[in-house]
Design a protein around this motif. Structure first.
Motif, PDB file in Angstrom:
ATOM      1  N   UNK A 121       0.834  -1.195   0.000  1.00 58.64           N
ATOM      2  CA  UNK A 121       0.000   0.000   0.000  1.00 58.64           C
ATOM      3  C   UNK A 121       0.872   1.249   0.000  1.00 58.64           C
ATOM      4  N   UNK A 122       0.266   2.359  -0.353  1.00 60.08           N
ATOM      5  CA  UNK A 122       0.946   3.652  -0.307  1.00 60.08           C
ATOM      6  C   UNK A 122      -0.015   4.688   0.252  1.00 60.08           C
ATOM      7  N   UNK A 123       0.517   5.827   0.656  1.00 53.02           N
ATOM      8  CA  UNK A 123      -0.294   6.858   1.290  1.00 53.02           C
ATOM      9  C   UNK A 123       0.212   8.232   0.856  1.00 53.02           C
ATOM     10  N   UNK A 124      -0.711   9.170   0.679  1.00 50.97           N
ATOM     11  CA  UNK A 124      -0.393  10.552   0.332  1.00 50.97           C
ATOM     12  C   UNK A 124      -1.120  11.473   1.300  1.00 50.97           C
ATOM     13  N   UNK A 125      -0.446  12.523   1.749  1.00 47.47           N
ATOM     14  CA  UNK A 125      -1.082  13.502   2.640  1.00 47.47           C
ATOM     15  C   UNK A 125      -0.406  14.854   2.436  1.00 47.47           C
ATOM     16  N   UNK A 126      -1.002  15.895   2.999  1.00 48.90           N
ATOM     17  CA  UNK A 126      -0.438  17.235   2.809  1.00 48.90           C
ATOM     18  C   UNK A 126      -0.637  18.081   4.061  1.00 48.90           C
ATOM     19  N   UNK A 127       0.246  19.076   4.193  1.00 42.69           N
ATOM     20  CA  UNK A 127       0.183  20.010   5.312  1.00 42.69           C
ATOM     21  C   UNK A 127       0.962  21.264   4.941  1.00 42.69           C
ATOM     22  N   UNK A 128       0.748  22.322   5.711  1.00 38.86           N
ATOM     23  CA  UNK A 128       1.408  23.594   5.446  1.00 38.86           C
ATOM     24  C   UNK A 128       2.679  23.751   6.258  1.00 38.86           C
ATOM     25  N   UNK A 136       9.024  20.457   9.027  1.00 37.93           N
ATOM     26  CA  UNK A 136       9.916  19.934   8.003  1.00 37.93           C
ATOM     27  C   UNK A 136       9.206  18.872   7.170  1.00 37.93           C
ATOM     28  N   UNK A 137       9.815  18.542   6.048  1.00 38.21           N
ATOM     29  CA  UNK A 137       9.303  17.419   5.255  1.00 38.21           C
ATOM     30  C   UNK A 137      10.081  16.161   5.610  1.00 38.21           C
ATOM     31  N   UNK A 138       9.702  15.031   5.034  1.00 39.12           N
ATOM     32  CA  UNK A 138      10.310  13.754   5.407  1.00 39.12           C
ATOM     33  C   UNK A 138      11.715  13.577   4.856  1.00 39.12           C
ATOM     34  N   UNK A 139      12.201  14.537   4.072  1.00 38.56           N
ATOM     35  CA  UNK A 139      13.586  14.509   3.613  1.00 38.56           C
ATOM     36  C   UNK A 139      14.451  15.507   4.369  1.00 38.56           C
ATOM     37  N   UNK A 140      13.857  16.145   5.373  1.00 35.82           N
ATOM     38  CA  UNK A 140      14.615  17.065   6.211  1.00 35.82           C
ATOM     39  C   UNK A 140      14.535  18.515   5.793  1.00 35.82           C
ATOM     40  N   UNK A 141      13.826  18.827   4.703  1.00 30.99           N
ATOM     41  CA  UNK A 141      13.698  20.206   4.266  1.00 30.99           C
ATOM     42  C   UNK A 141      12.752  21.001   5.156  1.00 30.99           C
ATOM     43  N   UNK A 142      13.029  22.288   5.316  1.00 28.67           N
ATOM     44  CA  UNK A 142      12.195  23.168   6.136  1.00 28.67           C
ATOM     45  C   UNK A 142      11.137  23.822   5.252  1.00 28.67           C
ATOM     46  N   UNK A 143       9.880  23.754   5.690  1.00 31.68           N
ATOM     47  CA  UNK A 143       8.765  24.272   4.905  1.00 31.68           C
ATOM     48  C   UNK A 143       8.431  25.679   5.389  1.00 31.68           C
ATOM     49  N   UNK A 144       8.519  26.642   4.496  1.00 29.69           N
ATOM     50  CA  UNK A 144       8.213  28.029   4.838  1.00 29.69           C
ATOM     51  C   UNK A 144       6.715  28.210   5.033  1.00 29.69           C
ATOM     52  N   UNK A 169       6.562  16.982  -2.657  1.00 30.47           N
ATOM     53  CA  UNK A 169       6.325  17.997  -3.679  1.00 30.47           C
ATOM     54  C   UNK A 169       5.891  19.275  -2.983  1.00 30.47           C
ATOM     55  N   UNK A 170       6.688  20.323  -3.136  1.00 34.09           N
ATOM     56  CA  UNK A 170       6.354  21.610  -2.524  1.00 34.09           C
ATOM     57  C   UNK A 170       5.317  22.337  -3.370  1.00 34.09           C
ATOM     58  N   UNK A 171       4.474  23.125  -2.694  1.00 28.86           N
ATOM     59  CA  UNK A 171       3.390  23.856  -3.347  1.00 28.86           C
ATOM     60  C   UNK A 171       3.400  25.299  -2.867  1.00 28.86           C
ATOM     61  N   UNK A 172       3.147  26.210  -3.773  1.00 23.56           N
ATOM     62  CA  UNK A 172       2.978  27.614  -3.419  1.00 23.56           C
ATOM     63  C   UNK A 172       1.625  27.798  -2.730  1.00 23.56           C
TER      64      UNK A 172
END
Length: 289
Positions: A121-128, A136-144, A169-172
């Motif tokens: 199975x796989x899962x997709x989710x999103x947050x600001x 942060x994201x799951x690769x360690x990046x900081x989300x503005x 995937x980052x989103x504006x």
């Protein structure tokens, strides 16, 4: 008259015939057999100790992998639906998005698939994102704070080994458009299968707290089938928790005797160690609509 004489030795004593004799062939064979038995016992003890040490070391490594996987999944899936600020200009915090492994309709923050990635199975989710470099994201990046991220967890092969992988995937936040290309990286090797159930409140209350508690756990396919039959009642909006079962295996394939291990209807027949671990992750941000 017998004139044969015994010559005395240097001490003057007459030597006697020696009574010493060597081992017989039977005695030598018995000694050899006993020696071989002792050597075999020592070797068996050594091999058994070595096998036990290898099994203990492998089990310890697998347990570490299990803890890391469960902690990692829990940390990020709990962020699903986190909002730092509403989206503009339509005040819709989470609009339609097709940027993850699974499409997300407006207002929905989580979705998934059944056995769609390497039989798992796989899962997709999103947050600001947020201020203070705290999200942060799951690769360690900081989300503005002016960004959101669509995250997908799935399994794939990494140099011939099954691995849990993370896709971001980052989103504006202002436009909903993708920022750059999606990034995908393996996180942990030897996660052989992943099965996911979603805790749904299938009878939400009206007004105020719309969601109370999960009254059933269903697969992604069952949610999609329900949504197709009831378009106005989207169960993805009503997911309050996620149950994840992971099948973790040893890297080495010579740890145990040949045995059959069954998980999710699949038989695994080799000499690897395998463990199944489970966790339930609450989606606190999805309890308020």
């Amino acid at each position: 008259m017998n004139t044969t004489m015994r010559h005395p030795n240097r001490t003057g004593a007459i030597p006697h015939q020696s009574t010493q004799r060597g081992f017989s062939l039977v005695e030598i064979m018995v000694a050899l057999v006993l020696g071989l038995v002792i050597v075999a016992a020592v070797l068996q003890t050594f091999i058994s100790t070595q096998q036990s040490a290898r099994t203990l070391e492998t089990t310890s490594g697998m347990q570490e992998n299990e803890r890391l996987a469960l902690d990692f999944l829990g940390k990020y899936i709990r962020l699903a639906g986190y909002k730092f600020i509403s989206w503009t200009p339509n005040n819709d915090a989470f609009p339609v998005s097709n940027l993850g492994l699974h499409p997300l309709v407006a207002g929905v923050v989580i979705a998934g698939g059944d056995n769609d990635q390497q039989g798992a199975d796989s899962i997709t989710f999103r947050y600001q994102g947020s201020n203070g470099r705290s999200v942060t994201d799951c690769l360690g990046g900081i989300i503005d704070p002016n960004q959101a991220v669509v995250t997908s967890f799935s399994l794939n092969l990494n140099n011939g080994r099954f691995a849990l992988r993370c896709r971001v995937q980052y989103i504006n936040r202002q436009t909903g458009a993708a920022i750059g290309a999606a990034q995908t990286e393996p996180i942990l090797n030897d996660i052989e299968n992943m099965q996911i159930l979603y805790g749904v409140d299938s009878t939400p209350q009206q007004g105020g707290l719309l969601l109370d508690r999960a009254d059933r756990y269903v697969t992604a396919s069952q949610i999609n089938a329900h949504n197709a039959a009831n378009p106005a009642d989207n169960w993805w909006r009503q997911v309050l928790s996620v149950r994840i079962d992971l099948l973790v295996r040893s890297e080495a394939d010579n740890i145990t005797q040949q045995q059959v291990f069954t998980f999710n209807g699949v038989n695994y027949n080799d000499r690897r160690l395998r463990h199944v671990v489970s966790t339930v992750i609450d989606l606190r941000n999805n309890s308020l609509q």
